[in-house]
Scaffold this motif. Structure first.
Motif, PDB file in Angstrom:
ATOM      1  N   ASP A 130      -7.043   0.511  -5.771  1.00 27.28           N
ATOM      2  CA  ASP A 130      -5.492   0.083  -5.948  1.00 27.28           C
ATOM      3  C   ASP A 130      -5.498  -1.281  -5.393  1.00 27.28           C
ATOM      4  O   ASP A 130      -4.397  -1.817  -5.894  1.00 27.28           O
ATOM      5  CB  ASP A 130      -4.791   1.360  -5.086  1.00 27.28           C
ATOM      6  N   VAL A 167      -4.699   4.499   4.251  1.00 30.46           N
ATOM      7  CA  VAL A 167      -5.487   4.277   3.023  1.00 30.46           C
ATOM      8  C   VAL A 167      -7.064   4.632   3.285  1.00 30.46           C
ATOM      9  O   VAL A 167      -7.358   4.690   4.436  1.00 30.46           O
ATOM     10  CB  VAL A 167      -5.167   2.970   2.319  1.00 30.46           C
ATOM     11  N   LEU A 215       0.847  -1.314  -0.031  1.00 31.85           N
ATOM     12  CA  LEU A 215      -0.246   0.047   0.025  1.00 31.85           C
ATOM     13  C   LEU A 215       0.836   1.199  -0.019  1.00 31.85           C
ATOM     14  O   LEU A 215       1.925   1.304   0.381  1.00 31.85           O
ATOM     15  CB  LEU A 215      -0.820   0.020   1.504  1.00 31.85           C
ATOM     16  N   THR A 241       0.077   5.598   1.042  1.00 30.97           N
ATOM     17  CA  THR A 241      -0.751   6.529   1.417  1.00 30.97           C
ATOM     18  C   THR A 241      -1.654   7.055   0.449  1.00 30.97           C
ATOM     19  O   THR A 241      -1.196   7.410  -0.751  1.00 30.97           O
ATOM     20  CB  THR A 241       0.075   7.709   1.852  1.00 30.97           C
ATOM     21  N   ASP A 293      -4.124   5.421  -1.036  1.00 25.89           N
ATOM     22  CA  ASP A 293      -4.662   4.224  -1.760  1.00 25.89           C
ATOM     23  C   ASP A 293      -6.167   3.935  -1.398  1.00 25.89           C
ATOM     24  O   ASP A 293      -6.423   4.315  -0.386  1.00 25.89           O
ATOM     25  CB  ASP A 293      -3.990   3.042  -1.848  1.00 25.89           C
ATOM     26  N   LYS A 294      -7.036   3.437  -2.389  1.00 27.85           N
ATOM     27  CA  LYS A 294      -8.166   3.183  -2.434  1.00 27.85           C
ATOM     28  C   LYS A 294      -8.336   1.715  -2.105  1.00 27.85           C
ATOM     29  O   LYS A 294      -8.082   1.114  -3.231  1.00 27.85           O
ATOM     30  CB  LYS A 294      -9.003   3.669  -3.444  1.00 27.85           C
TER      31      LYS A 294
END
Ligand code: SAH
Length: 225
Positions: free
Chosen positions: A153, A109, A84, A86, A88-89
């Motif tokens: 993401d 996230v 991940l 920072t 991210d969906k």
């Protein structure tokens, strides 16, 4: 955004959480961000009452409705595999107790999480709101993903699937990662990471063995064969 809740916490629990993080590091979790997230989420908020001594043991635990709160190692392991960044969906399938969703939130996230059992979702929702008022929770069959909010993401499945649901791959952005335990038996899976490449190609990586509760639903164990 994730905020550490203003709870009264005994030194005992705080110390046990630090020890758990150390144990996770020794078991091979190496991402500093993941270890940090595991160190800030109070697992007691997601744990059934009266079982205090089990909270920071590295083990799964029953939370009612035949479901479990995942083992901390498994939570950390899956979170690490998601790679991940920072902002991210991220979509989680199987909110359960809400603990994994909180760890994702602590990674910085944006969390979307789907749960099929309404009573569990209700309980998790009450706790999660205190930690992150932007977490979005949904009731329904997560084996089909969350088309209205796609693409993501990263997608994390926290229940064992008989095969990789096509719907979930279709809801990844190019470069997006799906982390999912897959196995022919409902109680024994191999962890898989499927990365969506450009032009609808995918790359599949297979990791170690785990035991999850079964993924229900149309692209889970309720699929018509
Ligand atoms: N992530 C959870 C672990 C949950 S156990 C935690 O941190 O505690 C797996 C969860 O997946 C259970 O709550 C189960 O009800 C849910 N589940 C199973 N099939 C599902 C489906 N098709 N859609 C959404 N949730 C599902």
């Amino acid at each position: 955004m994730f905020t550490i809740p203003d709870i009264q916490e005994s030194h005992l629990l705080a110390g046990q959480r630090r020890k758990l993080v150390e144990e996770l590091r020794q078991k091979g979790i190496s991402s500093p961000e993941v270890l940090r997230a595991m160190g800030v989420v109070p697992r007691q908020l997601f744990f059934p009452r009266d079982f205090e001594k089990f909270i920071y043991r590295d083990a799964a635990f029953p939370i009612g409705h035949d479901q479990t709160i995942s083992q901390p190692y498994t939570v950390a392991y899956q979170t690490q595999l998601l790679q991940l960044s920072t902002g991210d969906k991220v979509l989680e399938i199987g909110t359960g107790s809400g603990y994994q969703a909180a760890v994702l939130s602590a990674m910085g996230v944006r969390v979307f999480s789907v749960e099929v059992l309404a009573p569990l979702l209700k309980e998790a929702s009450g706790v999660l709101k205190k930690l992150d008022n932007e977490i979005q929770l949904f009731h329904g069959d997560g084996s089909l993903g969350l088309p209205a909010h796609a693409p993501f993401d990263a997608i994390l499945v926290t229940a064992g699937a008989p095969e990789v649901p096509k719907s979930l791959i279709n809801q990844l952005k190019p470069g997006g990662r799906l982390v999912i335990p897959v196995g022919e038996k409902p109680d024994n899976q191999r962890m898989m990471r499927i990365t969506r490449l450009a032009g609808n190609q995918t790359r599949t990586e297979v990791f170690g063995q785990f035991r999850f509760v079964p993924l229900r639903g149309k692209e889970g164990w309720d699929a018509e064969k």
